[in-house]
Design an enzyme around this catalytic site. Structure first.
Site, PDB file in Angstrom:
ATOM      1  N   SER A  95      32.254  32.721  31.559  1.00 24.31           N
ATOM      2  CA  SER A  95      32.020  32.472  32.985  1.00 24.31           C
ATOM      3  C   SER A  95      30.828  33.296  33.423  1.00 24.31           C
ATOM      4  CB  SER A  95      33.253  32.864  33.813  1.00 24.31           C
ATOM      5  OG  SER A  95      32.956  32.933  35.192  1.00 24.31           O
ATOM      6  N   TYR A 142      39.247  39.745  36.216  1.00 23.80           N
ATOM      7  CA  TYR A 142      38.574  38.567  35.681  1.00 23.80           C
ATOM      8  C   TYR A 142      37.144  38.897  35.257  1.00 23.80           C
ATOM      9  CZ  TYR A 142      37.296  33.622  35.266  1.00 23.80           C
ATOM     10  OH  TYR A 142      36.889  32.409  34.797  1.00 23.80           O
TER      11      TYR A 142
END
Length: 250
Positions: free
Chosen positions: A153, A166
């Protein structure tokens, strides 16, 4: 020989009959990747935690004529990952490609974040990549080479509020990808990190505040990127690629 003639003679990597293991493959990006690889002729091993969903996804692929099996797998569990790799090799005799795509997201500010949720996010997005690579590598090496593609990501490089676990996990997975590439580049194993921006997937279902879905990438955009990396001539490697919506960070 002209440069143009040299370029014309480059041969794309043929995926016909190659064996690809895809984690997080029951829906979203992972499912789209599995579909693209199967359409390109690869034999696909689909891994995901939810047994009924991943088995249905594999069954749907087989109905199109694809060679696909499902192996329910929690990528944070050592024995489950060992079983995934063992089943892939037992079924197809080898592994050519590993796509690490599994991961979850739980969000909250650092002061309010539950340590158990931190462990869940880091284990899913970082430990899972390590385990799958660790147990797939001996087979890639025995096969004379292969590919590992880690779908991460942009959060690996961009700090988003309320995303400490995250972002940390994705940044760690990017660092792990670079270390892995350095370790195996002389063993004919190509390692790539794919960093997508916002993608319209079930990832957002439990997140009340999210960007406009219409402005996001679709899973197929990321899947086509992964497929193009898989098919690149063996004389080259793309070590990192960022795939963004046209408007950038949403």
């Amino acid at each position: 020989m002209s440069t143009q003639n040299s370029l014309n003679e480059l041969q794309l990597y043929n995926l016909e009959g190659k064996v690809a293991v895809v984690t997080g493959a029951s829906k979203g990006i992972g499912k789209a990747i599995a579909v693209d690889l199967a359409d390109a002729g690869a034999k696909v091993v689909l891994a995901a935690r939810t047994r009924d969903v991943v088995e249905q996804t594999a069954a749907d692929l087989r109905e199109t004529g694809a060679d696909a099996i499902a192996v329910p797998t929690d990528v944070t569990d050592v024995e489950a990952v060992k079983n995934l790799i063992h089943t892939a090799v037992e079924t197809y005799q080898n592994i050519d490609i590993l796509i690490n795509n599994a991961g979850n997201g739980i969000f909250g500010t650092v002061d309010e974040f539950d340590p158990a949720d931190w462990d869940s996010v880091v284990n899913s997005n970082l430990k899972g990549v390590f385990l799958c690579a660790k147990y797939a590598l001996p087979h890639l090496l025995a096969n004379g080479g292969g590919q590992i593609i880690n779908v991460l990501s942009v959060a690996a490089k961009v700090a988003f509020p309320a995303s400490s676990a995250y972002c940390a996990a994705k940044a760690g997975a990017l660092a792990l990808t670079k270390v892995l590439a350095a370790e195996v580049r002389d063993k004919n194993i190509r390692v790539t990190a794919v960093l997508p921006g916002s993608v319209e997937t079930p990832f957002w279902e439990d997140i009340p505040q999210h960007p406009d879905f219409d402005k996001m990438l679709k899973p197929e955009h990321v899947a086509h990127t992964v497929l193009s990396v898989c098919q690149q001539p063996i004389e080259m490697v793309t070590e990192e690629i960022v795939v963004m919506p046209p408007l950038g960070i949403l």
